[in-house]
Write a protein that holds these residues in place. Sequence first.
Motif, PDB file in Angstrom:
ATOM      1  N   LYS A   1       0.587   4.371  -2.771  1.00  0.00           N
ATOM      2  CA  LYS A   1       0.400   5.784  -2.421  1.00  0.00           C
ATOM      3  C   LYS A   1       1.441   6.664  -3.098  1.00  0.00           C
ATOM      4  O   LYS A   1       1.131   7.746  -3.583  1.00  0.00           O
ATOM      5  CB  LYS A   1       0.468   5.967  -0.907  1.00  0.00           C
ATOM      6  CG  LYS A   1      -0.754   5.470  -0.180  1.00  0.00           C
ATOM      7  CD  LYS A   1      -0.612   5.690   1.318  1.00  0.00           C
ATOM      8  CE  LYS A   1      -1.787   5.094   2.069  1.00  0.00           C
ATOM      9  NZ  LYS A   1      -1.648   5.243   3.527  1.00  0.00           N
ATOM     10  N   LYS A   2       2.694   6.204  -3.142  1.00  0.00           N
ATOM     11  CA  LYS A   2       3.760   6.983  -3.782  1.00  0.00           C
ATOM     12  C   LYS A   2       3.502   7.146  -5.274  1.00  0.00           C
ATOM     13  O   LYS A   2       3.645   8.235  -5.831  1.00  0.00           O
ATOM     14  CB  LYS A   2       5.115   6.306  -3.569  1.00  0.00           C
ATOM     15  CG  LYS A   2       5.638   6.428  -2.168  1.00  0.00           C
ATOM     16  CD  LYS A   2       6.973   5.714  -2.035  1.00  0.00           C
ATOM     17  CE  LYS A   2       7.474   5.725  -0.601  1.00  0.00           C
ATOM     18  NZ  LYS A   2       8.743   5.013  -0.450  1.00  0.00           N
TER      19      LYS A   2
ATOM     20  N   PRO B   1       0.805  -1.239   0.000  1.00  0.00           N
ATOM     21  CA  PRO B   1       0.000   0.000   0.000  1.00  0.00           C
ATOM     22  C   PRO B   1       0.831   1.278   0.000  1.00  0.00           C
ATOM     23  O   PRO B   1       0.442   2.260  -0.635  1.00  0.00           O
ATOM     24  CB  PRO B   1      -0.824  -0.113   1.282  1.00  0.00           C
ATOM     25  CG  PRO B   1      -0.879  -1.575   1.565  1.00  0.00           C
ATOM     26  CD  PRO B   1       0.409  -2.152   1.064  1.00  0.00           C
ATOM     27  N   ASP B   2       1.983   1.295   0.677  1.00  0.00           N
ATOM     28  CA  ASP B   2       2.784   2.514   0.702  1.00  0.00           C
ATOM     29  C   ASP B   2       3.358   2.845  -0.672  1.00  0.00           C
ATOM     30  O   ASP B   2       3.462   4.008  -1.052  1.00  0.00           O
ATOM     31  CB  ASP B   2       3.895   2.429   1.753  1.00  0.00           C
ATOM     32  CG  ASP B   2       4.856   1.282   1.524  1.00  0.00           C
ATOM     33  OD1 ASP B   2       4.423   0.212   1.052  1.00  0.00           O
ATOM     34  OD2 ASP B   2       6.060   1.451   1.818  1.00  0.00           O
TER      35      ASP B   2
END
Length: 64
Positions: free
Chosen positions: A11-12, A7-8
């Motif tokens: 997001k990026k 997920p991170d």
Amino acid sequence: TSIPIPPDLIKKVKKIVDKKHKITKVVNSVNPLILGGFKLRIGDQIWDESILGKINQVKEAITG
């Protein structure tokens, strides 16, 4: 993608793409057939940065 994306990282990527295109929904689907890399679709545009896509480009260049 060929494997799930954390997920991170999603997001990026969304933050980068959102600078030029309004992103309202992100869907990460896994397709091991692309062998690696990713395909990114925004509306009717597709960026194919997969290994399978590159193989197909070389094949098309050779066969015309």
